[in-house]
Motif scaffolding. Structure first.
Motif, short mmCIF file in Angstrom:
data_model
loop_
_atom_site.label_atom_id
_atom_site.label_comp_id
_atom_site.label_asym_id
_atom_site.label_seq_id
_atom_site.Cartn_x
_atom_site.Cartn_y
_atom_site.Cartn_z
N LEU A 49 0.88 -1.03 -0.09
CA LEU A 49 0.04 -0.11 0.05
C LEU A 49 0.81 1.30 0.05
O LEU A 49 0.47 2.28 -0.65
N ALA B 8 -12.40 2.98 -3.90
CA ALA B 8 -12.61 1.93 -2.77
C ALA B 8 -13.93 1.85 -2.47
O ALA B 8 -14.51 0.49 -2.24
N GLU C 257 -3.69 4.92 -6.55
CA GLU C 257 -5.02 4.49 -6.55
C GLU C 257 -5.01 3.35 -7.42
O GLU C 257 -5.73 2.57 -7.69
N SER D 271 -10.31 7.02 -0.43
CA SER D 271 -10.71 6.66 -2.00
C SER D 271 -11.94 6.35 -2.06
O SER D 271 -12.40 5.30 -1.59
N ARG E 165 -8.67 -0.90 3.48
CA ARG E 165 -7.69 0.19 4.25
C ARG E 165 -7.52 1.42 3.31
O ARG E 165 -7.00 2.38 3.72
N ARG E 166 -7.84 1.41 2.09
CA ARG E 166 -7.87 2.72 1.28
C ARG E 166 -9.24 3.33 1.46
O ARG E 166 -9.43 4.56 0.92
N VAL F 255 -7.51 -4.34 1.03
CA VAL F 255 -6.79 -3.42 0.18
C VAL F 255 -7.87 -2.27 0.15
O VAL F 255 -7.80 -1.11 0.62
N VAL G 216 -6.27 0.28 -5.83
CA VAL G 216 -7.24 0.07 -5.50
C VAL G 216 -8.07 -0.54 -6.77
O VAL G 216 -9.08 -1.59 -6.62
#
Length: 301
Positions: free
Chosen positions: A101, A147, A106, A144, A139-140, A136, A109
């Protein structure tokens, strides 16, 4: 001094400066960090379901290195239990994934969303790339919108393995900005899946909002699962008794032990059941208080 020599020297210096800038540019630093993840296990064999692309090897390394060793599982049931837990709630071990990460933007993602779509969920094969991809996205999701959209798509369609779409929904519910406590509580009465009702209730109890009382009462009246009904009652008791410990089984204590959850103190207390049902609410024990002995015969049942 020769003018030509001066011009050549200036050109070399400029080129060196550009090269140094390029080496330290964000894209270059990320490329090196991504390569470092790949070299953690250069002989990795990516799962056949992983989409091709510049992130496939690094993602495969994260899946492999963050997995628990096979010797962890003393039975297939334990392995299935861990797979389910990690897919719904997220894996406890994610140090390699953290490095991935840190090395990506991006693009990871987008790649994780493709992994969820292309990799099948298998409750008997560990590790599960699809569940790592959910980690993933989860956590984003704070930063985002893509996401969040990917998680919403999985949670809404409910076409993947049950643990996968429940995991997407749980990660969304864990975002304070996604739904209010009142919206989660209102969904309790209409949600057909028992496990999702349990996840919703968990988040509603964490936020403990008095405005949820009516929704909790409606859900309590409709609930036909005894264990979930007891936990909805516990949520109502917590609204009325802040700082107190509450039972989650409406005081039945079928095994002879009264069990209390003390959310403010992060404690679970047990006492031998006396005549009649257990008291629904109990004051938390003061620090270092001597506990009543629990009926060992009752616990053995």
């Amino acid at each position: 001094m020769n003018v030509r020599a001066i011009l050549i020297g200036a050109g070399v210096a400029a080129l060196g400066g550009f090269a140094l800038y390029d080496y330290n540019s964000p894209d270059s630093r990320r490329a090196r960090a991504l390569h470092e993840v790949e070299t953690l296990k250069p002989d990795v064999k990516p799962h056949s379901c992983l989409p091709p692309g510049p992130l496939s090897r690094a993602f495969a390394v994260a899946v492999t290195l963050d997995a628990l060793p096979p010797t962890t599982f003393d039975s297939d049931a334990r392995k299935r239990g861990l797979i389910k837990h990690d897919c719904i709630r997220g894996a406890a071990q994610h140090s390699t994934l953290d490095r991935l990460l840190d090395a990506t933007g991006e693009d990871v993602v987008t790649y994780a969303a493709k992994v969820v779509e292309s990799c099948p969920y298998n409750k008997n094969e560990y590790p599960v790339p699809e569940c790592v991809a959910l980690d993933v996205l989860g956590r984003r999701a704070d930063a985002s919108p893509a996401a969040v959209s990917a998680l919403e798509k999985v949670a809404t369609e409910r076409k993947h393995g049950k643990e996968v779409w429940e995991g997407a929904l749980y990660r969304l519910m864990s975002l304070p900005s996604w739904r209010t406590s009142a919206q989660l509580a209102a969904q309790l009465a209409s949600e057909p899946e028992w496990e999702v009702r349990e996840l919703l209730l968990e988040k509603v109890r964490e936020r403990r909002d008095a405005s949820n009382r009516a929704s909790l009462q409606t859900a309590y009246a409709k609930e036909d699962d005894q264990s979930t009904k007891g936990r909805i009652k516990a949520a109502l008791l917590e609204l009325d008794n802040p700082g107190k410990c509450v039972v989650e089984d409406e005081g039945r204590a079928d095994d002879g032990t009264c069990r209390y959850v003390c959310r403010d103190q992060n404690l679970r207390l047990r006492y031998p059941k006396e005549k009649g049902p257990c008291p629904l609410v109990r004051a938390p024990e003061p620090p270092n208080a001597a506990k009543q002995p629990v009926n060992s015969a009752a616990l053995a049942k």
